[in-house]
Every structure is written in C-alpha cells, then in structure tokens.
Design a protein around this motif. Structure first.
Motif, PDB file in Angstrom:
ATOM      1  N   UNK A 181      -1.614  11.377  -1.371  1.00 57.97           N
ATOM      2  CA  UNK A 181      -1.505  12.713  -0.763  1.00 57.97           C
ATOM      3  C   UNK A 181      -2.885  13.166  -0.323  1.00 57.97           C
ATOM      4  N   UNK A 182      -3.000  13.509   0.972  1.00 55.22           N
ATOM      5  CA  UNK A 182      -4.279  14.006   1.487  1.00 55.22           C
ATOM      6  C   UNK A 182      -4.047  15.417   1.995  1.00 55.22           C
ATOM      7  N   UNK A 183      -4.961  16.337   1.674  1.00 50.83           N
ATOM      8  CA  UNK A 183      -4.789  17.726   2.115  1.00 50.83           C
ATOM      9  C   UNK A 183      -6.117  18.256   2.632  1.00 50.83           C
ATOM     10  N   UNK A 184      -6.052  18.982   3.720  1.00 50.65           N
ATOM     11  CA  UNK A 184      -7.281  19.548   4.294  1.00 50.65           C
ATOM     12  C   UNK A 184      -6.989  20.881   4.987  1.00 50.65           C
TER      13      UNK A 184
ATOM     14  N   UNK B 143      -2.669  28.719   0.255  1.00 51.08           N
ATOM     15  CA  UNK B 143      -1.379  28.072   0.580  1.00 51.08           C
ATOM     16  C   UNK B 143      -1.538  26.558   0.463  1.00 51.08           C
ATOM     17  N   UNK B 144      -2.677  26.070   0.973  1.00 54.08           N
ATOM     18  CA  UNK B 144      -2.916  24.624   0.929  1.00 54.08           C
ATOM     19  C   UNK B 144      -2.890  24.130  -0.516  1.00 54.08           C
TER      20      UNK B 144
ATOM     21  N   UNK C 146      -0.338  21.103  -4.669  1.00 55.01           N
ATOM     22  CA  UNK C 146       0.017  20.967  -6.090  1.00 55.01           C
ATOM     23  C   UNK C 146       1.495  20.541  -6.224  1.00 55.01           C
ATOM     24  N   UNK C 147       2.372  21.241  -5.491  1.00 56.88           N
ATOM     25  CA  UNK C 147       3.804  20.911  -5.589  1.00 56.88           C
ATOM     26  C   UNK C 147       4.077  19.478  -5.151  1.00 56.88           C
ATOM     27  N   UNK C 148       3.463  19.101  -4.023  1.00 55.64           N
ATOM     28  CA  UNK C 148       3.720  17.755  -3.487  1.00 55.64           C
ATOM     29  C   UNK C 148       3.153  16.694  -4.440  1.00 55.64           C
ATOM     30  N   UNK C 149       1.959  16.947  -4.958  1.00 56.67           N
ATOM     31  CA  UNK C 149       1.361  15.977  -5.914  1.00 56.67           C
ATOM     32  C   UNK C 149       2.260  15.797  -7.114  1.00 56.67           C
TER      33      UNK C 149
ATOM     34  N   UNK D 159       0.854  -1.193   0.000  1.00 61.62           N
ATOM     35  CA  UNK D 159       0.000   0.000   0.000  1.00 61.62           C
ATOM     36  C   UNK D 159       0.886   1.237   0.000  1.00 61.62           C
ATOM     37  N   UNK D 160       0.472   2.273  -0.734  1.00 53.91           N
ATOM     38  CA  UNK D 160       1.300   3.489  -0.742  1.00 53.91           C
ATOM     39  C   UNK D 160       1.135   4.221   0.581  1.00 53.91           C
ATOM     40  N   UNK D 161       2.240   4.721   1.152  1.00 51.02           N
ATOM     41  CA  UNK D 161       2.114   5.503   2.387  1.00 51.02           C
ATOM     42  C   UNK D 161       1.531   6.894   2.098  1.00 51.02           C
ATOM     43  N   UNK D 162       1.003   7.517   3.149  1.00 46.42           N
ATOM     44  CA  UNK D 162       0.368   8.828   2.988  1.00 46.42           C
ATOM     45  C   UNK D 162       1.300   9.985   3.317  1.00 46.42           C
ATOM     46  N   UNK D 163       1.112  11.085   2.586  1.00 49.19           N
ATOM     47  CA  UNK D 163       1.640  12.392   3.010  1.00 49.19           C
ATOM     48  C   UNK D 163       0.395  13.221   3.328  1.00 49.19           C
TER      49      UNK D 163
END
Ligand SMILES: Cc1cc2nc3c(=O)[nH]c(=O)nc-3n(C[C@H](O)[C@H](O)[C@H](O)COP(=O)(O)OP(=O)(O)OC[C@H]3O[C@@H](n4cnc5c(N)ncnc54)[C@H](O)[C@@H]3O)c2cc1C
Length: 402
Positions: A33-36, A15-16, A21-24, A2-6
């Motif tokens: 990648x999860x962002x909130x 900013x989020x 976008x950069x991390x993706x 399973x892929x680990x999460x960032x």
C-alpha cells in the motif's frame, strides 16, 4: 509472486491517514500500500513501478486536489496500468463530476466521504473490485500456455473455451513468439499435427486436446455427483445462471449443464450497460464470473462442456441424457438454451470461422485482430458496441450494415 500495489492519493493529510489506516488493516497481507498527498508524486511512483515490472491493482484518488483533479490523475495512471481499478473519493458536491468520470475515465466506483464503518461502506466495494482485477490479471508464470497458429480455428476454440470458463492463459503464436518453439521441442510436439499444444501450470502438456479432454485436464467438473437432483438447468447463459442461483439458494439440489462455456451470448459482449445494480456497466466476462462464483457458492454443480441430447420421463422423474451417453435424474428441468446466432449465408465462410471470421467481440477476438482491418457485419447496438471496443485494438474498423 510480487504483491500488487494499492495506491492512494489525497491532499488532505487527515483523510489520507484515515483511508491508509483502513486499507492497511484489511489488505496489507496481500497488497503493498502506497499513500501520498501529491498526485504528481503518485504518478512518478506509478512510472517507477512499471519500469520495475511491478503491478498496480487499484488507485484510490481524491477529486479536489491542488496539483491536478482526481479524474485527471486517474486518467494518467490508467495509461500506465490500464487494468487497475479506479475509485474516486468524493464529497457530496463532487458527485456530478464523478458520474461524468464513469464514462470519461471508466471509473469503477465513486466513494462518498466519510466511508465509516469501512466494513460496510469501504471493504465490500474494494473486495469486489480486487476480485475482478484478479480474475483478469495474468501473471506470466502462473497461467496455462496455449501454443498454436494465430489463424487456426482449433486454437481459437481452445482460447474461447478457456476465456469463457474464466481461466487465465498465455497465448503464444508459433509464428510470432520465439519462445513458442522451445515449448514445442520440450513436449516433442509436431507443428503439423499436435497444435494447439497446451502446457498446464504443473508443466504437463496436452497435444491438440478435445474440449472435454482439456476440461478434465484443468479440473472442470464434467460428471454429476448425485443420484438425483431437484432441478436440472440446461444452458448457462444469464437465464440459466440466474435460475441456478435461485434454485440452490433455496436449498434445492441444483445442477447446471452447459455445452460450451458459461455466459451464453452475454459472454460475448464487450460491455453491458443495462444490468440493474451496475451503474458503470460491466463486460460479459465479468458478469459471468460473478454469476458463476455466486451459484457455486450456493452449491450448484456446473458441468461444462456437456451437451444435452435428449430428455425422457420415467416413473415421474426426468432422465436427461448427455451427448457422451451419461444420464442425470431430476425432479424438474429448466430449459434455458437461449438463441443461436444468425450465420452469414456466404459459401465457404464456415471454413474461416475461428480463423479470421468471428461471431462475437469479446477479448479473445479482439486480441486476434490486433492492428488488423476489421469488417463488422451488422448495424444494431451490438455491432456498434463491438466497433467501439475493437477500435482499441484494430488499425481500422469498417461497419457493414446488413
Ligand atoms: C454481442 C452481444 C451483446 C449483447 N449485449 C447486451 C446488452 O448490453 N444488454 C442486454 O440486456 N443484452 C445484451 N445481449 C443479449 C443478451 O446477451 C441475451 O439476451 C442473453 O444472453 C440471453 O440469455 P439466455 O440465458 O436466455 O440465453 P443465452 O445467452 O443464449 O445462453 C444459452 C446457453 O445455453 C447453452 N446451450 C444451448 N443448448 C444447449 C444444450 N443442448 N446443452 C447444454 N447447453 C446448451 C448455450 O451454449 C448457451 O451458453 C447481447 C448479446 C450479444 C450476442
């Protein structure tokens, strides 16, 4: 696998979006990648991931958020995924809080906003942290298994060797892990004579191997490949590793010989805080991993385990003989064999070394002493540092100043 999460949290939508976008762009092949915008929502997600047996490699959090401060969020996230790396996004005015967080939440890095260009200011930092995380992460099905008795010097020697060489393993105590028996039966191994049993990733196994046999089985280099080297370095502690990096990066044919595992004494340190360039400190294991990958990248050959027996000079060249009888020729030799531990002069104690008595406080020893009462002999900074580290595992620590 399973892929680990960032997981990224920032209440400022703009900013989020930018950091997401950069991390993706850079990491989406290897990580989810999860962002909130909500720290509470992120914590719910983290709990859910834990239940689903998923894993998180990295948390990136803004500091100033209405629901809770970034440091508090990272502290809570850390309780659920203690090995995940932690980055705090800060404005210039938050730097003081970030520096405090290095100690309070073992923050790995604080990143000043804005981070552009990400190729220079964001990705190198994250790559470094993710490399570290991967080096310590042990997915269940991909590691070597060691099956043996907890209080056995032979098992300890194997664990110490693998962890010193930064090779992940799963430890299975024959008396406490019901699955261990199954491996013993499949390998047709006897409890009395064949332990520790080593099961390699491809399912092959080795019964009570010597360290050179084990090293050969897992593919560690033990023989030199060249007729002649410019420089041969004996000892892969910090001094030998540094010498090898400088030698090979200058284009010298460099070979490094280590009798046990790279890292030397520093490899036994739970936390080194005075190395230049590591403001948050790092463990001896991390330092070793970085140094070994750096020197291999420059082309150094690292032979382990190989012990140097003698050095002679013939026709102006140095001839170094190993304990196994092989010889290596070189133009120069650097001896970086460090120091040996002072041993406790107590009759009979030697019989228990590796079976309850340990010289060091790295993670191998710490796991061996989980929920036990530990006596630490010594009262200097290493002993106190060991006490701090081991207190995370032990029931009680008693420090003897000798
Ligand atoms: C628990 C602990 C915590 C420490 N914490 C810190 C700290 O926080 N900050 C700090 O600055 N220092 C710290 N130190 C001290 C630091 O680790 C040492 O100063 C440093 O490791 C010395 O490096 P070295 O390469 O000279 O020797 P060593 O680290 O002793 O390495 C020598 C290497 O040579 C190998 N070797 C010896 N003989 C042979 C042979 N014949 N053939 C092949 N190989 C051989 C050994 O196996 C060893 O790996 C700590 C030490 C310990 C034990």
């Amino acid at each position: 696998m399973k892929l680990p999460y960032i997981i990224i949290v920032d209440d400022d939508e703009q900013v989020l979006r930018a950091i997401q976008r950069d991390i993706r762009n850079e990491y989406r092949e290897e990580y989810k990648i999860a962002a909130t915008e909500s720290a509470l929502e992120a914590l719910e997600l983290i709990k859910e991931l834990k239940l689903k047996n998923e894993t998180a490699a990295l948390f990136i959090s803004d500091q100033k958020m209405p629901e809770m401060e970034g440091i508090a969020f990272l502290e809570k996230a850390n309780e659920i995924f203690p090995d995940a790396k932690k980055i705090l996004l800060t404005a210039y005015s938050d730097i003081e809080a970030a520096i405090k967080a290095i100690n309070t939440v073992k923050l790995d890095y604080y990143l000043l906003k804005p981070w552009h260009p990400p190729e220079e200011k964001l990705f190198p930092v994250i790559n470094d942290l993710l490399d570290d995380w991967h080096a310590l992460y042990k997915p269940d099905f991909e590691a070597i298994r060691i099956i043996g008795f907890q209080w056995s010097p032979k098992s300890h020697r194997v664990k110490e060797f693998l962890s010193g060489n930064l090779i992940p393993y799963i430890w299975m105590d024959i008396e406490a892990n019901t699955d261990a028996e199954k491996y013993l039966n499949s390998a047709n191994a006897a409890e009395k004579t064949d332990l520790p049993l080593i099961v390699l990733k491809d399912g092959s196994f080795m019964k009570d191997p010597s360290l050179p046999e084990l090293a050969a089985g897992i593919g560690l280099q033990q023989k030199a490949t060249k007729e002649m080297y410019d420089v041969l370095i004996i000892g892969a502690g910090p001094a030998g590793l540094a010498a090898s990096v400088y030698g090979s990066c200058e284009g010298l044919k460099t070979i490094l010989i280590e009798q046990s595992s790279p890292g030397g004494q520093a490899g036994n340190s739970a936390r080194i805080e005075n190395y230049l360039g590591f403001p948050t400190g790092l463990s001896g294991g991390e330092l070793t991993r970085r140094a070994v990958s750096q020197t291999l990248r420059f082309g150094t050959e690292v032979l382990t385990p190989q012990e140097v027996k003698s050095i002679t000079v013939k026709d102006g060249y140095k001839v170094t003989e190993m304990m196994d009888g092989t010889v290596i020729h070189s133009k120069a030799i650097v001896i970086a064999t460090g120091a040996s531990y002072a041993r406790l002069d107590i009759p009979g104690l030697e019989n228990f070394t590796g079976a309850g008595v340990y010289y060091g406080s790295a993670s191998v020893e710490a796991h061996a002493c989980r929920d036990e009462i530990i006596y630490i002999a010594g009262g200097g900074n290493s002993a106190c540092q060991a006490a701090m580290y081991l207190s995370k595992f032990a029931m009680r620590i008693i420090l003897w100043k000798i």
